[in-house]
Motif scaffolding. Structure first.
Motif, short mmCIF file in Angstrom:
data_model
loop_
_atom_site.label_atom_id
_atom_site.label_comp_id
_atom_site.label_asym_id
_atom_site.label_seq_id
_atom_site.Cartn_x
_atom_site.Cartn_y
_atom_site.Cartn_z
N ALA A 45 0.84 -1.42 0.07
CA ALA A 45 0.00 -0.01 -0.23
C ALA A 45 0.61 1.35 0.18
O ALA A 45 0.56 2.48 -0.13
CB ALA A 45 -1.20 -0.26 1.29
N GLY A 47 3.42 1.78 2.30
CA GLY A 47 4.91 2.57 3.45
C GLY A 47 5.71 1.69 3.67
O GLY A 47 6.03 1.13 2.31
N ASP A 51 5.62 2.30 9.36
CA ASP A 51 3.75 1.80 8.95
C ASP A 51 3.91 0.71 9.17
O ASP A 51 3.05 0.00 9.95
CB ASP A 51 4.01 2.03 7.27
CG ASP A 51 4.11 3.34 7.24
OD1 ASP A 51 3.90 5.09 7.80
OD2 ASP A 51 3.96 3.83 5.82
N GLU A 105 -6.27 -0.02 -1.44
CA GLU A 105 -5.50 0.83 -1.31
C GLU A 105 -5.82 0.97 0.09
O GLU A 105 -6.55 1.95 -0.36
CB GLU A 105 -4.69 1.65 -2.13
CG GLU A 105 -4.36 1.57 -3.83
CD GLU A 105 -3.52 2.86 -3.39
OE1 GLU A 105 -2.95 3.77 -3.07
OE2 GLU A 105 -2.95 2.94 -5.02
N PRO A 106 -5.50 0.05 0.97
CA PRO A 106 -6.36 0.05 2.62
C PRO A 106 -5.37 1.25 3.18
O PRO A 106 -4.71 2.02 2.82
CB PRO A 106 -5.72 -0.87 2.98
CG PRO A 106 -4.44 -1.63 2.15
CD PRO A 106 -5.13 -0.97 0.89
N ARG A 107 -5.74 2.10 3.59
CA ARG A 107 -5.57 3.33 4.29
C ARG A 107 -4.35 3.13 5.86
O ARG A 107 -4.98 2.02 6.47
CB ARG A 107 -6.16 4.97 4.46
CG ARG A 107 -7.10 5.21 3.10
CD ARG A 107 -7.59 6.75 4.28
NE ARG A 107 -8.52 6.93 2.19
CZ ARG A 107 -9.32 7.99 3.07
NH1 ARG A 107 -9.64 8.53 3.86
NH2 ARG A 107 -9.09 8.22 1.64
N LEU A 108 -3.89 3.58 6.01
CA LEU A 108 -3.31 2.75 7.55
C LEU A 108 -3.81 3.04 8.43
O LEU A 108 -3.65 2.18 9.41
CB LEU A 108 -1.73 3.82 8.05
CG LEU A 108 -0.60 3.55 9.34
CD1 LEU A 108 -0.43 2.20 8.61
CD2 LEU A 108 0.28 4.61 9.29
N TRP A 109 -4.61 4.44 8.68
CA TRP A 109 -5.01 4.01 10.04
C TRP A 109 -6.59 3.10 10.12
O TRP A 109 -6.47 2.22 11.23
CB TRP A 109 -5.79 5.49 10.09
CG TRP A 109 -6.76 5.44 9.52
CD1 TRP A 109 -7.02 6.50 8.01
CD2 TRP A 109 -8.60 5.86 8.72
NE1 TRP A 109 -8.39 6.55 7.15
CE2 TRP A 109 -9.28 6.50 8.28
CE3 TRP A 109 -9.53 4.87 10.36
CZ2 TRP A 109 -10.82 5.15 7.73
CZ3 TRP A 109 -10.51 4.38 10.07
CH2 TRP A 109 -11.24 5.36 8.98
N GLN A 110 -7.29 2.60 8.40
CA GLN A 110 -8.31 1.83 8.59
C GLN A 110 -7.15 0.30 9.49
O GLN A 110 -7.92 -0.53 9.98
CB GLN A 110 -7.88 1.78 7.24
CG GLN A 110 -9.00 2.44 7.45
CD GLN A 110 -9.49 2.53 5.54
OE1 GLN A 110 -9.40 2.22 4.71
NE2 GLN A 110 -10.85 2.92 4.86
#
Length: 432
Positions: A45, A47, A51, A105-110
């Motif tokens: 993603a 990172g 991350d 694309e997943p987000r880091l906070w998710q």
């Protein structure tokens, strides 16, 4: 003329033990692959090492926060219900993680949020599971039962890590996470059939805080117990950082990606299987002394990644580490079963788990900044050095050196034999 049906399994492998073992095999298959998948999901993603460390820390932080509560709950409520509820939460969180990765694309906070939900489920599951396993095994064959259980679980971990690494390389991390979610669902269904009728009902009185204080007194009054937990609070933190953050990065930069790293983790799993197989026959009398000596090789994987050695050498190092660490693991479980009263098993297990993982979130979160400040090689050598130092320090605790295997658990109401007596010296199961 009467005939007798031959026993298909040993007397110590009852219904609960069989269900617990089958469920552990299933979840171990999924979880070992999912650890690799989560790291590479972050990297794919966009990172970086920091991350990866943040997602790993997000999973471990709620594990630290809720473990003590989980242990008290597991000693108060039927343990199998706590386990099933925790498996349900893990199924939902890991399933959502898989959908997120597969959808785009997943987000880091998710990813951090879903990892945190998985850690919460683990916080309630682990003390209940350990207490349940120890309560369903009794007698002189307890050590062998623990060794067989761990051998089955670690064997599944061997397959899960190798298959997970291969699947990440072939079809991507999302499908590996989905398989892990399905494994939690199946394992939870099996654990719903556990029988807790053999566990005496808790006496009324006292609340959650009283239970926590009672567990603390049991934990703090045993120097061998808190000494080893302090040791592993440091060792697990640095090894966790090396495995979760630096390992995938070294694999990406020097070993060829997820496949070789998954293979190396698979060799570690193979080592644990061999170590557990060894412990079905070997019954060391000085349980914790022998076990602690076998923790020193835990420094070797970090050193191998620091060099870094070729993939084949890393696999050999991981195999040796798995063998020796499993000797400690079986010895540790046998000591807990022998020394801790049944009604306090989950609470003591929670304090054990709490101490063992308390520093992991900090270590994994700082792994990225440490790499920036000192370099990856120096950081890995630091991990290896700390493992050696804390392991040497715990050998200074007399109870760690002197605790002996007994023919009958002290915690089950049998007076402690005098040092040097035949009962204190005789190994369980007749094997020296």
């Amino acid at each position: 003329m009467s005939t007798t049906t031959p026993r298909r399994r040993p007397a110590w492998a009852g219904r609960n033990y069989s269900l617990l073992t089958a469920a552990a095999v299933i979840t171990s298959l999924g979880s070992n692959g999912a650890l690799i998948a989560a790291a590479f999901a972050v990297l794919e993603a966009g990172g970086d090492g920091g991350d990866v460390g943040l997602v790993a820390a997000a999973r471990t932080l709620p594990l630290v926060l809720f473990l003590l509560i989980g242990g008290a709950v597991a000693d108060r409520l039927p343990r199998h219900r706590v386990m099933v509820a925790a498996n349900a939460l893990n199924f939902l969180s890991q399933g959502a993680f898989a959908v997120l990765v597969l959808a785009g694309e997943p987000r880091l906070w998710q990813m951090m949020l879903l990892a945190a939900l998985g850690g919460t489920g683990q916080a309630f599951f682990s003390p209940a599971a350990e207490g349940m396993l120890m309560s369903c095994v009794d007698g002189e064959q307890a050590g062998r039962a623990f060794a067989v259980f761990r051998m089955a679980m670690q064997g599944a971990g061997l397959g899960g890590a190798a298959l997970g690494g291969a699947m990440v390389a072939a079809v991507g991390p999302g499908w590996v996470l989905a398989a892990d979610a399905a494994a939690f669902a199946v394992a939870g269904a099996l654990r719903a059939f556990l029988d807790v009728g053999h566990i005496p009902p808790r006496a009324p009185g006292g609340g959650l805080l009283a239970d926590l204080r009672d567990g603390w007194r049991e934990f703090a009054g045993r120097p061998w117990l808190w000494g080893i937990v302090v040791q592993f609070s440091i060792a697990n933190a640095v090894v966790g950082a090396a495995d979760a953050v630096y390992g995938p990065l070294v694999a990406r930069d020097h070993l060829g990606g997820a496949g070789p790293w998954g293979l190396a983790l698979g060799f570690f799993g193979a080592g644990t299987v061999v170590g557990a197989l060894l412990m079905t026959r070997w019954k060391p009398r000085r349980l914790l002394f022998v076990g602690t000596l076998c923790v020193f090789p835990l420094a070797l994987p970090s050193a191998a990644l620091a060099v870094p050695v070729p993939a084949a050498a890393l696999c050999a190092v991981m195999f040796l580490t798995g063998v020796t660490l499993e000797v400690f693991g079986v010895s540790w479980m046998t000591a807990l079963h022998q020394e801790i009263p049944e009604d306090k098993l989950s609470r003591v297990s929670a304090y054990d788990w709490f101490g063992s993982v308390a520093l992991v979130p900090l270590a994994t979160a700082l792994a990225g900044p440490a790499e920036t400040a000192f370099g990856r090689t120096a950081s890995l050598w630091g991990c290896a050095t700390l493992v050696v130092l804390v392991t040497a320090a715990v050998l200074c605790v007399p109870e760690v050196r002197d605790l002996r295997r007994r023919s009958t658990p002290v915690a089950r109401g049998v007076p402690e034999p005098a040092p040097g007596s035949a009962d204190a010296e005789r190994p369980v199961g007749g094997h020296g």
